[in-house]
Design a protein around this motif. Structure first.
Motif, mmCIF file in Angstrom:
data_model
loop_
_atom_site.group_PDB
_atom_site.id
_atom_site.type_symbol
_atom_site.label_atom_id
_atom_site.label_comp_id
_atom_site.label_asym_id
_atom_site.label_seq_id
_atom_site.Cartn_x
_atom_site.Cartn_y
_atom_site.Cartn_z
ATOM 1 N N PHE A 5 4.391 -0.114 6.920
ATOM 2 C CA PHE A 5 5.416 0.922 6.802
ATOM 3 C C PHE A 5 5.071 2.140 7.655
ATOM 4 O O PHE A 5 5.931 2.664 8.370
ATOM 5 C CB PHE A 5 5.589 1.338 5.337
ATOM 6 C CG PHE A 5 6.432 2.570 5.172
ATOM 7 C CD1 PHE A 5 7.803 2.505 5.342
ATOM 8 C CD2 PHE A 5 5.849 3.784 4.858
ATOM 9 C CE1 PHE A 5 8.589 3.644 5.203
ATOM 10 C CE2 PHE A 5 6.622 4.921 4.717
ATOM 11 C CZ PHE A 5 7.991 4.853 4.886
ATOM 12 N N THR A 6 3.832 2.605 7.595
ATOM 13 C CA THR A 6 3.480 3.826 8.316
ATOM 14 C C THR A 6 3.620 3.667 9.828
ATOM 15 O O THR A 6 4.036 4.598 10.510
ATOM 16 C CB THR A 6 2.052 4.293 7.984
ATOM 17 O OG1 THR A 6 1.120 3.260 8.286
ATOM 18 C CG2 THR A 6 1.936 4.712 6.527
ATOM 19 N N TYR A 7 3.299 2.487 10.358
ATOM 20 C CA TYR A 7 3.460 2.277 11.799
ATOM 21 C C TYR A 7 4.929 2.115 12.188
ATOM 22 O O TYR A 7 5.374 2.673 13.192
ATOM 23 C CB TYR A 7 2.653 1.065 12.273
ATOM 24 C CG TYR A 7 1.177 1.354 12.359
ATOM 25 C CD1 TYR A 7 0.687 2.306 13.241
ATOM 26 C CD2 TYR A 7 0.274 0.688 11.557
ATOM 27 C CE1 TYR A 7 -0.667 2.587 13.314
ATOM 28 C CE2 TYR A 7 -1.083 0.953 11.620
ATOM 29 C CZ TYR A 7 -1.544 1.908 12.502
ATOM 30 O OH TYR A 7 -2.888 2.184 12.571
ATOM 31 N N HIS A 8 5.696 1.370 11.398
ATOM 32 C CA HIS A 8 7.114 1.182 11.729
ATOM 33 C C HIS A 8 7.916 2.470 11.552
ATOM 34 O O HIS A 8 8.930 2.665 12.217
ATOM 35 C CB HIS A 8 7.728 0.052 10.917
ATOM 36 C CG HIS A 8 7.247 -1.289 11.346
ATOM 37 N ND1 HIS A 8 7.423 -1.779 12.613
ATOM 38 C CD2 HIS A 8 6.579 -2.257 10.681
ATOM 39 C CE1 HIS A 8 6.896 -2.975 12.722
ATOM 40 N NE2 HIS A 8 6.369 -3.293 11.550
ATOM 41 N N SER A 31 16.339 1.492 -0.870
ATOM 42 C CA SER A 31 15.680 1.265 0.413
ATOM 43 C C SER A 31 16.217 0.015 1.092
ATOM 44 O O SER A 31 16.376 -0.021 2.316
ATOM 45 C CB SER A 31 14.164 1.154 0.204
ATOM 46 O OG SER A 31 13.503 1.053 1.432
ATOM 47 N N PHE A 32 16.512 -1.010 0.334
ATOM 48 C CA PHE A 32 17.093 -2.236 0.885
ATOM 49 C C PHE A 32 18.480 -1.946 1.458
ATOM 50 O O PHE A 32 18.838 -2.431 2.529
ATOM 51 C CB PHE A 32 17.153 -3.310 -0.197
ATOM 52 C CG PHE A 32 17.452 -4.685 0.312
ATOM 53 C CD1 PHE A 32 16.560 -5.338 1.146
ATOM 54 C CD2 PHE A 32 18.633 -5.322 -0.026
ATOM 55 C CE1 PHE A 32 16.831 -6.607 1.628
ATOM 56 C CE2 PHE A 32 18.920 -6.590 0.442
ATOM 57 C CZ PHE A 32 18.022 -7.234 1.275
ATOM 58 N N ALA A 36 12.337 0.454 6.528
ATOM 59 C CA ALA A 36 13.103 0.488 5.272
ATOM 60 C C ALA A 36 12.896 -0.789 4.467
ATOM 61 O O ALA A 36 12.747 -0.733 3.245
ATOM 62 C CB ALA A 36 14.589 0.698 5.570
ATOM 63 N N ILE A 37 12.868 -1.939 5.137
ATOM 64 C CA ILE A 37 12.689 -3.201 4.400
ATOM 65 C C ILE A 37 11.260 -3.309 3.860
ATOM 66 O O ILE A 37 11.044 -3.784 2.747
ATOM 67 C CB ILE A 37 13.095 -4.428 5.253
ATOM 68 C CG1 ILE A 37 13.425 -5.622 4.350
ATOM 69 C CG2 ILE A 37 12.046 -4.840 6.223
ATOM 70 C CD1 ILE A 37 14.705 -5.547 3.647
ATOM 71 N N VAL A 38 10.277 -2.830 4.621
ATOM 72 C CA VAL A 38 8.888 -2.850 4.139
ATOM 73 C C VAL A 38 8.743 -1.894 2.951
ATOM 74 O O VAL A 38 8.045 -2.196 1.984
ATOM 75 C CB VAL A 38 7.895 -2.506 5.274
ATOM 76 C CG1 VAL A 38 6.495 -2.312 4.743
ATOM 77 C CG2 VAL A 38 7.904 -3.596 6.336
#
Length: 191
Positions: free
Chosen positions: A35-38, A177-178, A114-116
């Motif tokens: 999540f943090t990288y994306h 979030s989904f 968002a998906i992660v």
């Protein structure tokens, strides 16, 4: 003799709770890092000027790879032989990237972030739900209609209340979030 079965069941319950928490923590470490990288919250931001791009793989598992020069936004790092997997939309211009701590590169991707995030919140919700069921197993704990959870003996009453709210709240946040994933995906296709 009544205390021995109760003590062994309590020990088994604590062991199960520790296992559930350990597994959830392990899974969350993968989800949080991704999540943090994306979301472009981690890594060194910069741009890649692609010298050469090609399609790799076959069938449904094809992806675009590029090689070129990565220059950090702050100018403190340059990699003239950067190789990036799964590049989207070079369009002839520089591609925005994040240099990861392992030396690889990630392209920020809000829909994937968002998906992660939805998966991470699902892990939190599922963990809280499993712990809630585990806490409701002792005989002295009751979950009856019309009786507040906090009416149970301590610490069960407070723990049931906190875990039920955490599970429901995380499940709602995961659903939001989904939904955000689809909004970002559609916005990315339109703009």
């Amino acid at each position: 003799m009544q205390s021995k079965p109760s003590l062994s069941l309590t020990a088994l319950g604590l062991l199960l709770a520790a296992g559930i928490l350990t597994l959830a923590t392990w899974l969350m470490s993968f989800a949080w890092s991704s999540f943090t990288y994306h979301a472009a919250l981690a890594g060194t931001p910069g741009t890649l000027t692609a010298a050469h791009c090609f399609t790799a793989g076959s069938g449904k598992s094809t992806h675009r790879e590029c090689t070129g020069t990565f220059i950090a936004r702050n100018g403190g790092y340059t990699d003239t032989s950067a190789h990036v997997y799964e590049v989207r939309g070079t369009g002839g211009g520089p591609v925005r990237l994040q240099l990861r701590s392992d030396g690889g590169y990630t392209q920020p991707d809000p829909p994937r972030a968002a998906i992660v995030l939805a998966v991470a919140l699902g892990i939190v919700s599922g963990t809280a739900l499993l712990l809630l069921f585990l806490c409701a197993m002792p005989r002295r704990v009751s979950v009856e209609k019309g009786v507040p959870l906090r009416a149970n003996p301590q610490p069960w009453g407070s723990l049931l209340l906190v875990l039920s709210r955490l599970s429901a709240g995380a499940a709602i946040a995961a659903a939001v979030s989904f939904a955000l994933f689809f909004v970002l995906l559609i916005a990315g296709l339109i703009f």
